[in-house]
Every structure is written in C-alpha cells, then in structure tokens.
Design a protein around this motif. Structure first.
Motif, short mmCIF file in Angstrom:
data_model
loop_
_atom_site.label_atom_id
_atom_site.label_comp_id
_atom_site.label_asym_id
_atom_site.label_seq_id
_atom_site.Cartn_x
_atom_site.Cartn_y
_atom_site.Cartn_z
N VAL A 77 0.88 -0.83 0.01
CA VAL A 77 0.04 -0.23 0.28
C VAL A 77 1.07 1.49 0.27
CG1 VAL A 77 -1.20 1.22 1.38
CG2 VAL A 77 -1.93 -0.54 1.33
N GLY A 78 0.89 1.85 -0.83
CA GLY A 78 1.21 3.51 -1.49
C GLY A 78 0.40 4.35 -0.17
N PHE A 79 0.95 5.85 0.01
CA PHE A 79 0.46 6.58 -0.21
C PHE A 79 0.98 7.79 0.16
CE2 PHE A 79 2.62 5.51 4.08
CZ PHE A 79 2.88 6.68 4.16
N THR A 80 0.75 9.16 -0.37
CA THR A 80 1.19 10.25 -0.18
C THR A 80 1.64 10.85 1.27
OG1 THR A 80 -0.20 10.92 -2.21
CG2 THR A 80 0.65 12.90 -0.89
N ARG A 81 2.37 11.09 1.70
CA ARG A 81 3.03 11.57 2.81
C ARG A 81 3.32 13.24 3.35
NH1 ARG A 81 9.17 11.59 6.10
NH2 ARG A 81 7.82 12.43 8.13
N GLY A 82 3.23 13.86 2.24
CA GLY A 82 3.45 14.71 2.00
C GLY A 82 4.24 15.91 0.50
N ILE A 108 4.20 2.27 2.46
CA ILE A 108 5.19 2.56 1.39
C ILE A 108 5.00 4.15 1.12
CG2 ILE A 108 6.56 3.20 -1.00
CD1 ILE A 108 6.10 0.19 -1.25
N GLU A 109 5.27 5.05 1.68
CA GLU A 109 5.56 6.52 2.03
C GLU A 109 6.29 7.17 0.41
OE1 GLU A 109 8.33 9.03 3.69
OE2 GLU A 109 8.33 7.52 5.29
N VAL A 110 4.82 8.00 -0.19
CA VAL A 110 5.54 8.50 -1.47
C VAL A 110 5.43 10.36 -0.90
CG1 VAL A 110 4.37 8.88 -4.22
CG2 VAL A 110 4.26 6.64 -3.22
N ASN A 111 6.38 10.96 -2.00
CA ASN A 111 6.33 11.97 -1.86
C ASN A 111 5.59 12.36 -3.22
OD1 ASN A 111 7.47 14.84 -3.65
ND2 ASN A 111 8.52 15.01 -1.40
N HIS A 112 4.92 13.42 -2.99
CA HIS A 112 3.33 13.69 -3.38
C HIS A 112 4.11 14.61 -5.43
CE1 HIS A 112 -0.10 15.57 -5.06
NE2 HIS A 112 0.21 16.92 -5.81
N LEU A 113 5.29 15.45 -5.03
CA LEU A 113 5.75 16.53 -5.58
C LEU A 113 6.38 15.55 -6.85
CD1 LEU A 113 7.29 19.28 -4.27
CD2 LEU A 113 5.51 19.12 -5.72
N VAL A 149 16.28 15.66 -13.22
CA VAL A 149 15.77 14.49 -13.14
C VAL A 149 16.91 14.23 -13.47
CG1 VAL A 149 13.82 13.11 -12.70
CG2 VAL A 149 13.44 15.06 -13.53
N LYS A 150 17.52 13.36 -12.39
CA LYS A 150 18.98 12.23 -13.06
C LYS A 150 18.61 10.58 -12.96
CE LYS A 150 21.22 15.59 -10.80
NZ LYS A 150 22.53 16.10 -9.31
N ASP A 151 17.27 10.39 -12.34
CA ASP A 151 17.02 8.95 -12.39
C ASP A 151 15.35 9.09 -11.41
OD1 ASP A 151 16.46 5.87 -12.33
OD2 ASP A 151 18.94 6.16 -11.91
N TYR A 152 14.84 7.98 -11.09
CA TYR A 152 13.71 7.85 -10.37
C TYR A 152 14.26 8.34 -9.03
CZ TYR A 152 12.60 3.98 -14.23
OH TYR A 152 12.77 3.51 -14.86
N PHE A 153 15.06 8.39 -8.71
CA PHE A 153 15.00 8.47 -7.30
C PHE A 153 16.97 9.32 -6.82
CE2 PHE A 153 13.27 5.22 -7.03
CZ PHE A 153 11.96 5.16 -6.42
N ASP A 154 17.06 10.26 -7.98
CA ASP A 154 17.85 11.37 -7.88
C ASP A 154 17.30 12.55 -9.06
OD1 ASP A 154 20.54 12.53 -8.04
OD2 ASP A 154 21.29 10.90 -8.68
N MET A 155 17.09 13.49 -8.08
CA MET A 155 16.07 14.60 -8.26
C MET A 155 16.68 16.31 -7.54
SD MET A 155 12.51 14.03 -8.82
CE MET A 155 11.65 11.76 -9.32
N GLU A 156 17.11 16.96 -8.47
CA GLU A 156 17.61 18.17 -7.89
C GLU A 156 16.40 19.17 -8.30
OE1 GLU A 156 21.14 21.40 -7.90
OE2 GLU A 156 21.63 19.22 -9.28
N ILE A 157 16.30 20.01 -7.43
CA ILE A 157 15.48 21.53 -7.96
C ILE A 157 16.77 22.03 -7.71
CG2 ILE A 157 13.54 23.18 -7.43
CD1 ILE A 157 12.79 21.25 -4.93
N ILE A 158 16.65 22.85 -9.21
CA ILE A 158 17.26 23.94 -9.86
C ILE A 158 16.52 25.14 -9.12
CG2 ILE A 158 19.05 22.73 -10.76
CD1 ILE A 158 17.70 23.19 -13.25
N GLY A 159 15.16 25.68 -9.28
CA GLY A 159 14.24 26.71 -9.90
C GLY A 159 13.50 26.53 -9.18
N ILE A 338 11.56 17.55 -2.35
CA ILE A 338 12.29 15.82 -3.50
C ILE A 338 13.24 15.94 -2.94
CG2 ILE A 338 12.52 14.80 -5.56
CD1 ILE A 338 10.81 17.22 -6.72
N GLU A 339 14.18 16.64 -2.24
CA GLU A 339 15.22 16.01 -2.62
C GLU A 339 15.35 15.20 -1.10
OE1 GLU A 339 14.77 19.46 -3.46
OE2 GLU A 339 16.82 19.26 -4.36
N GLU A 340 14.23 15.61 -0.24
CA GLU A 340 14.46 15.51 1.37
C GLU A 340 14.04 13.76 1.59
OE1 GLU A 340 11.96 16.38 5.76
OE2 GLU A 340 11.77 17.70 3.40
N SER A 341 12.92 13.82 0.07
CA SER A 341 12.73 12.19 0.50
C SER A 341 13.73 10.97 0.10
CB SER A 341 11.20 12.44 -0.73
OG SER A 341 11.44 11.97 -1.71
#
Length: 345
Positions: A77-82, A108-113, A149-159, A338-341
């Motif tokens: 079960v996946g859910f939006t944590r925030g 499974i927790e999921v980041n909404h963004l 977005v460098k990979d599924y689990f490697d993202m960086e907010i640049i703006g 996103i980075e925090e997740s």
C-alpha cells in the motif's frame, strides 16, 4: 518491472483518490472531488479533511473493484506522505497504515511532487517515457519548480517560486475578474476567444531559474482598478482578452526559465507535470519549442496531471522493487521537499 499489484492512496489536498497498478499499468484510478470549496473561493482545510474521511473507504473499495482484484492480491500500500494540507494527509496516512497492517503487506510512503514527475513512467502516460537526465517543469496550484531529474530517485530542484505558485496566480487573478474557483481552467477556456496581445502585464526579472508570480497578480489588480474607474463594465466587456493576455504572460514566465535551463545544462529532454500542465497554452508552448529548439517533449495524459493516486501507485511500485518500505511510525508532513525524500534515515 514485475507484476506486483500496488494500491496507491492520494489525499494531499481536496481530492480523495485511490488507484491500483500492476507493473506500470494502471488498472483503476478513482477520485472523489470536493465541490464544497467552490463557494469559498479556495480550499478550506478543515472541510477538506472531513470530506476525505467520508470519501476514502468508498473510493478505495471502488478502485479495488474496478481493477478486478481482491484485497488479498495487493502486494503493498502506497500513500502520499506530503507535501500538502496536514489534516488531509493525516486521513490518507492513517487509512494506509491500517489497511497495510490488516493485509500484512508493506507500507510505502510517497512524495507527492516526485509522484507528479514519475507519472510520466505510467504505461499509458506518454507514447514513451522521458530519458534520463531530463528537465521537468512541475507546476500546480501549490508548487512551481524546475527539477533536474537524473534518475527515478535522484532529483534536484534547480528553480522554484519565491512567492505564489503559477496555479495560485491563475486563481487569484481569476478572483479579481470575478471568476469562479478554481479559475485556471476557466481562464484557459475564455482565452480561446481572446486576443493574447491585448494587454501587457509586468513580468519578474530574477537572475537564476527561480520564479515569482506575485508581481503579475499586483500588476493585473492595479490595471483593473484603474480601468474600472473609467468604465465600470471593463471586465465584462474585455474578459476574453484579459484572460488570454494573463495566460500568455504566465506561460511566458514559465517557459523563459525552462528554456534558459535547457540551454545552460544542454538538456533537450523536457517534461511538464502537475495540474497546470493541463493548460492548453503551456502545452502549445512546449510543442512550439519541440519544433524550434529541438526539444523531446513529454506531456502527460490529462488524468495524470491533477492530483491522482495513479502517480502515487507508480512511485510505490518503483520503491517496492527497491525494497524501500516505511514502518508504522511514519507520519504525514505538510512540507516535504523532493530532495528530502531521498535522504536515508
């Protein structure tokens, strides 16, 4: 990707949604909308959380039924944590915990963004998914950002926005025009009959990839106040042109920074995500850049742009394959970058 069956639950704002995914194919994607907020001109958090409590059981039941599975078939079960409204998130989080515990399956927790971005990897979201690395303009009522977005689990907010989100600007300007909430889709519809070059509004001048939308909102307000003094019927007589001009201005602000990032980082794989990615002018601007700048563009199907559980299920499926599970001590969080997740506890 294997054929694990994941139930996703989304309750970050005012839509209660549940979806079932097998592999990366969506078997069901059900949402209950909360029209009660329309009369208030915006989402009322307390009313939203109460409506989630009423909607979540029937929505989940319908999602499981439509997917033609039984609860015992669910692998996790996946859910939006925030991020989102805390009261709304608490309803989805509590329900997901209880259901996972009763079924004896992982939580499974999921980041909404992150989910908005990875919705592109749902089987029928695009003709083909983006290639890494890609840029994703994630734009909604609550968020506006450019993500590398460098990979599924490697993202960086640049703006990101320094004040209002783009969707928020649409809604606030719509309120100035006397339009119903949410105003974004109404402005989009009325724009089709208007001249986008009729009026000019101030645009921000930020050096980096960050956004600002409070300036255009103030510019529109002062302009309308001045014109109404001369002609009380100014808005009614010019509403189509006003909407078209506002929409052009907001889309230009969005695209200028995205074009700058693409050029500076030499990345031509470009996607959009979030509720405002349904905007027709934004989609047209993406198509224009595909032709003029050689972008490979990725625009998701409409049902995967707004808040929906299909995108939550997609991320949960990817996390399931990696064995990334949450324990029952996990709590909802209103702020969740996103980075925090991606940080390990």
């Amino acid at each position: 990707m294997n054929n694990s069956i994941i139930l996703g639950i989304e309750s970050s704002c005012d839509d209660t949604s549940a979806a079932v995914i097998r592999g990366n194919k969506i078997l069901s994607n059900i949402a209950a909308n909360q029209e009660i907020h329309n009369e208030y001109g915006g989402v009322v958090p307390e009313l939203a959380s109460r409506a989630h409590q009423q909607n979540i059981i029937p929505v989940v039941e319908k999602s499981v039924s439509q997917a033609n599975i039984q609860q015992k078939d669910i692998s996790a079960v996946g859910f939006t944590r925030g991020p989102g409204l805390l009261g709304s998130l608490l309803v989805g989080t509590s329900f997901a915990k209880s259901l996972a515990m009763s079924l004896g399956v992982p939580l499974i927790e999921v980041n909404h963004l992150q989910a908005h971005i990875l919705a592109h990897f749902i089987e029928d979201a695009n003709i083909m998914p983006p290639k890494f690395p890609f840029l994703c303009l994630t734009v909604s009522g609550g968020h506006t950002m450019i993500v590398l977005v460098k990979d599924y689990f490697d993202m960086e907010i640049i703006g990101r926005t320094t004040d209002d989100a783009a969707g928020e600007a649409f809604d606030k300007i719509g309120k100035i025009f006397g339009l119903d909430y949410p105003a974004g889709p109404i402005i989009d519809k009325l724009s089709k009959n208007g001249n986008e070059n009729s009026f000019q509004f101030n645009k921000p001048r930020l050096e980096n990839y960050d956004y600002s939308f409070s300036g255009i909102k103030t510019s529109v307000l002062y302009f309308i106040q001045k014109e109404i003094k001369k002609n009380p019927d100014f808005i009614r007589e010019n509403i189509d042109d006003l909407c078209a001009s506002v929409q052009r201005s907001i889309v230009e602000i969005l695209m200028e920074k995205l074009e700058k990032a693409s050029k500076n980082l030499n990345i031509n794989e470009v996607a959009i995500a979030g509720g405002v990615s349904a905007n027709s002018a934004l989609r047209a601007a993406m198509q224009k850049n595909a032709e003029n700048l050689g972008w490979n563009i990725y625009i998701p199907k409409f049902e995967y742009t707004t808040d929906n559980a299909a995108m939550i299920a997609m991320v949960a499926q990817l996390k399931f394959q990696r064995g990334e599970f949450s324990d029952l001590s996990v709590s909802a969080t209103a702020r969740y970058d996103i980075e925090e997740s991606f940080k390990k506890p």
